[in-house]
Design a protein around this motif. Structure first.
Motif, PDB file in Angstrom:
ATOM      1  N   VAL A  17      23.829 -25.247 -15.656  1.00  0.00           N
ATOM      2  CA  VAL A  17      25.070 -25.388 -14.895  1.00  0.00           C
ATOM      3  C   VAL A  17      26.279 -24.861 -15.674  1.00  0.00           C
ATOM      4  N   THR A  18      26.342 -25.167 -16.974  1.00  0.00           N
ATOM      5  CA  THR A  18      27.545 -24.855 -17.754  1.00  0.00           C
ATOM      6  C   THR A  18      27.448 -23.585 -18.587  1.00  0.00           C
ATOM      7  N   SER A  71      32.993 -22.692 -18.332  1.00  0.00           N
ATOM      8  CA  SER A  71      31.710 -23.080 -17.756  1.00  0.00           C
ATOM      9  C   SER A  71      31.238 -22.015 -16.776  1.00  0.00           C
ATOM     10  N   THR A  98      29.541 -22.491 -14.161  1.00  0.00           N
ATOM     11  CA  THR A  98      29.788 -23.041 -12.834  1.00  0.00           C
ATOM     12  C   THR A  98      31.060 -23.880 -12.911  1.00  0.00           C
TER      13      THR A  98
END
Length: 170
Positions: free
Chosen positions: A101-102, A114, A116
């Motif tokens: 995600v990051t 990040s 996302t």
């Protein structure tokens, strides 16, 4: 020629620093060697442990994550965070899921850069001079906490409790 991998360790701090610049934040970069505790990290950065801001990734639902900014001397209060979000369950994603995600490995996660963009929740104590992770081990950005919270459009709330033993209780 292929594009550089934005999740490669050598690019991680550059990505976080570029994101801080893009947000218009005034900051100082601190680079230090390995540390074994929050207290060692604070000493290496020349600040108090409470001034370190830990960035936690929480999973609210499948595909729904949030960043939670937590002062170094505190920990997430799960009941307070659940109440704020209006949910019955929150979990910590696996290290692999957090990295997916990051783009950052656990221990280096920062909302700055990040992969996302995630909504940010900042504990109400993230104020004054703070030090937030810079996307790589031993890299931190010292910034004004209020400016950081504003730049990230964070929701500010009381979502933590004191962490660890109280000072002088050892």
């Amino acid at each position: 020629m292929s594009e550089p991998d934005p999740t490669a360790p050598t690019d991680q701090s550059a990505r976080a620093i570029a994101a801080a610049e893009a947000l218009g934040l005034e900051f100082a970069v601190t680079r230090h060697g390995p540390v074994g505790s929050l207290e060692e990290a604070a000493a290496a950065r020349g600040i108090e442990p409470r001034q370190i801001v830990k960035t936690m990734v929480v999973r609210v639902a499948e595909g729904d994550h949030r960043f939670v900014l937590v002062p170094g001397d505190r920990e997430i209060s799960w009941p307070l965070l659940r109440a704020l979000l209006g949910v019955n369950r929150i979990s910590m994603p696996s290290a692999d899921a957090a990295r997916e995600v990051t783009g950052y490995v656990r221990g280096t996660i920062t909302p700055l850069g990040s992969l996302t963009p995630l909504p940010v929740i900042a504990d109400s104590r993230v104020t004054g001079t703070v030090s937030i992770g810079g996307g790589a081990y031993g890299v931190a950005l010292t910034v004004d906490g209020d400016a950081l919270v504003n730049a990230l459009a964070a929701t500010v709330a009381d979502v933590t409790t004191p962490g660890g033993p109280p000072p002088g209780s050892r």
